[in-house]
Design an enzyme around this catalytic site. Structure first.
Site, PDB file in Angstrom:
ATOM      1  N   LYS A   1      43.544  45.736  31.935  1.00 56.22           N
ATOM      2  CA  LYS A   1      42.014  47.384  32.100  1.00 56.22           C
ATOM      3  C   LYS A   1      42.257  48.832  31.598  1.00 56.22           C
ATOM      4  O   LYS A   1      42.324  48.328  32.360  1.00 56.22           O
ATOM      5  CB  LYS A   1      41.440  46.823  33.253  1.00 56.22           C
ATOM      6  CG  LYS A   1      41.151  45.162  33.940  1.00 56.22           C
ATOM      7  CD  LYS A   1      40.887  45.464  35.130  1.00 56.22           C
ATOM      8  CE  LYS A   1      39.458  44.698  35.509  1.00 56.22           C
ATOM      9  NZ  LYS A   1      40.637  42.610  35.081  1.00 56.22           N
TER      10      LYS A   1
ATOM     11  N   LYS B   1      36.541  31.616  37.966  1.00 59.22           N
ATOM     12  CA  LYS B   1      36.944  32.747  39.634  1.00 59.22           C
ATOM     13  C   LYS B   1      36.948  31.763  40.336  1.00 59.22           C
ATOM     14  O   LYS B   1      35.840  30.087  40.140  1.00 59.22           O
ATOM     15  CB  LYS B   1      35.241  33.288  39.927  1.00 59.22           C
ATOM     16  CG  LYS B   1      35.376  34.508  38.665  1.00 59.22           C
ATOM     17  CD  LYS B   1      36.810  35.960  39.047  1.00 59.22           C
ATOM     18  CE  LYS B   1      36.608  37.051  38.680  1.00 59.22           C
ATOM     19  NZ  LYS B   1      37.382  38.149  38.632  1.00 59.22           N
TER      20      LYS B   1
ATOM     21  N   ASP C   1      46.955  40.608  37.061  1.00 52.45           N
ATOM     22  CA  ASP C   1      45.882  41.649  37.155  1.00 52.45           C
ATOM     23  C   ASP C   1      45.690  43.056  38.259  1.00 52.45           C
ATOM     24  O   ASP C   1      46.606  43.931  37.622  1.00 52.45           O
ATOM     25  CB  ASP C   1      44.909  41.200  37.243  1.00 52.45           C
ATOM     26  CG  ASP C   1      42.833  42.280  36.512  1.00 52.45           C
ATOM     27  OD1 ASP C   1      43.160  43.214  36.182  1.00 52.45           O
ATOM     28  OD2 ASP C   1      42.245  41.393  37.136  1.00 52.45           O
TER      29      ASP C   1
ATOM     30  N   GLU D   1      45.825  33.610  37.336  1.00 49.11           N
ATOM     31  CA  GLU D   1      45.907  35.371  37.239  1.00 49.11           C
ATOM     32  C   GLU D   1      45.507  35.084  38.732  1.00 49.11           C
ATOM     33  O   GLU D   1      45.230  35.412  39.648  1.00 49.11           O
ATOM     34  CB  GLU D   1      44.454  35.703  36.652  1.00 49.11           C
ATOM     35  CG  GLU D   1      44.461  36.983  36.818  1.00 49.11           C
ATOM     36  CD  GLU D   1      43.194  37.246  35.349  1.00 49.11           C
ATOM     37  OE1 GLU D   1      42.642  36.276  34.499  1.00 49.11           O
ATOM     38  OE2 GLU D   1      42.234  38.155  35.944  1.00 49.11           O
TER      39      GLU D   1
ATOM     40  N   ASP E   1      41.181  32.316  37.831  1.00 49.35           N
ATOM     41  CA  ASP E   1      41.464  34.174  38.836  1.00 49.35           C
ATOM     42  C   ASP E   1      41.405  33.924  39.680  1.00 49.35           C
ATOM     43  O   ASP E   1      40.268  33.724  40.615  1.00 49.35           O
ATOM     44  CB  ASP E   1      40.558  35.037  38.118  1.00 49.35           C
ATOM     45  CG  ASP E   1      40.620  36.383  38.411  1.00 49.35           C
ATOM     46  OD1 ASP E   1      42.192  36.694  39.175  1.00 49.35           O
ATOM     47  OD2 ASP E   1      39.713  37.309  37.755  1.00 49.35           O
TER      48      ASP E   1
HETATM   49 MG    MG Z   1      41.018  39.746  37.360  1.00 48.71          MG
END
Ligand code: MG
Length: 337
Positions: free
Chosen positions: A247, A133, A223, A188, A162
């Protein structure tokens, strides 16, 4: 149809560019079918992805009432994508799974310096793909850590970054320059605009992402920007050259979207929405029905919740279909009573 709203503390709060995430909120559904069998579904919205909220879902469930008809369930509006996806599963309309072999998963690393220690532990456990992250602290601090994080990768290991949409153009360019010669599988969501921000800003960010994808060798992944059925279709129309992080929990009608992605030859990374075991079972079932290339799953998270029966398959270097099938939705439902 019966429903139960849940509000569950995460064992470890997640720090992202959107702030700290301490609780998961959503709604479980239980639907008795004509043959007497019960089907379960989970609506696990992520409001900053532009989905509906848990309040919206609860209100829609209350309006549907206890005795629902197929006609009613068929016309739940598209803006309630998480609820529609939950209903698809509760109605037993999930996909058929044909390939049941184990699938590698990416291990999630926390933002900042704690990533280094976590990577060491996860590499030891057998993970080879890691997701770090970024965009959660000052870019200069995180950039200064990049080489240490790359140096901590095991042999043949790859890193996913990300940013959760945190960067402006200049910051994204600095990162992508640095990533070019490093073992970074993809970056991402470098930038993002909420759909509510208006068409002009949305368009501007989409153009930025298309430009970055064209100008730098490291692939980009969508995303937040590919969170609903409509968004995925818009990117397919634009010819997005990068990866789609999907997702399934947020997808509305996963079957239609996934077949459009497969037909376009898209590269897809299936990812957890930090759902409980009902949702994890559904999301992984969609993943295991994917006919395309098996990029490491974004399911190297967890255990997310204190109570074991609420958790999907353990965070491990591989997800086994047997473990997905072994999830008992009824136990989750009962845990909420
Ligand atoms: Mg993500």
């Amino acid at each position: 149809m019966a429903y139960r709203r849940y509000h569950l503390a995460l064992r470890q709060p997640l720090r992202t560019a959107h702030g700290r995430w301490t609780h998961r909120e959503g709604v479980w559904l239980r639907l008795e079918r004509a043959d007497g069998a019960a089907g379960y579904g989970e609506a696990a919205p992520i409001p900053w992805f532009g989905t509906e909220t848990a309040d919206d879902i609860e209100a829609a469930c209350a309006a549907l009432g206890r005795e629902t008809t197929d006609e009613q369930l068929d016309v739940v509006p598209a803006r309630l994508g998480c609820l529609r996806q939950a209903l698809t599963n509760a109605r037993g309309r999930g996909p058929a799974v044909t390939v049941k072999s184990a699938w590698p998963a990416a291990g999630l690393l926390p933002a900042g310096r704690p990533a280094l220690q976590e990577m060491e532990a996860k590499a030891e456990a057998g993970f080879r793909v890691f997701k770090w992250k970024v965009g959660a602290g000052p870019a200069a601090d995180e950039l200064a850590l990049l080489d240490d994080v790359c140096a901590g990768l095991p042999d043949g290991g790859r890193l996913r970054l990300d940013a959760n949409g945190a960067w402006d153009r200049r910051t994204a360019e600095r990162w992508l320059e640095r990533c070019a010669e490093r073992p970074v599988e993809f970056v991402e969501q470098p930038a993002f605009a909420q759909p509510a921000a208006g068409a002009a800003l949305l368009r501007q960010v989409e153009d930025l992402l298309m430009g970055l994808a064209r100008d730098y060798p490291t692939p980009l992944a969508l995303d937040e920007a590919a969170a609903g059925e409509g968004s995925v279709r818009r990117w397919l129309e634009r010819g997005w050259p990068g990866i789609y992080v999907i997702k399934p929990a947020l997808l509305g009608e996963p079957a239609a979207v996934l077949s459009a992605l497969a037909a376009a030859g898209a590269r897809v990374v299936f990812s957890s929405a930090l759902e409980t075991a009902i949702g994890a079972r559904a999301s992984l079932t969609w993943a295991f029905s994917w006919p395309g290339q098996r990029l490491a799953l974004g399911f190297g998270v967890g255990p997310l919740f204190e109570r074991a029966e609420l958790n999907g398959p353990a965070a491990a270097p591989f997800v086994y279909w047997d473990a997905v099938e072994a999830i008992n939705p009824e136990a989750v439902w009962n845990a909420g009573s």
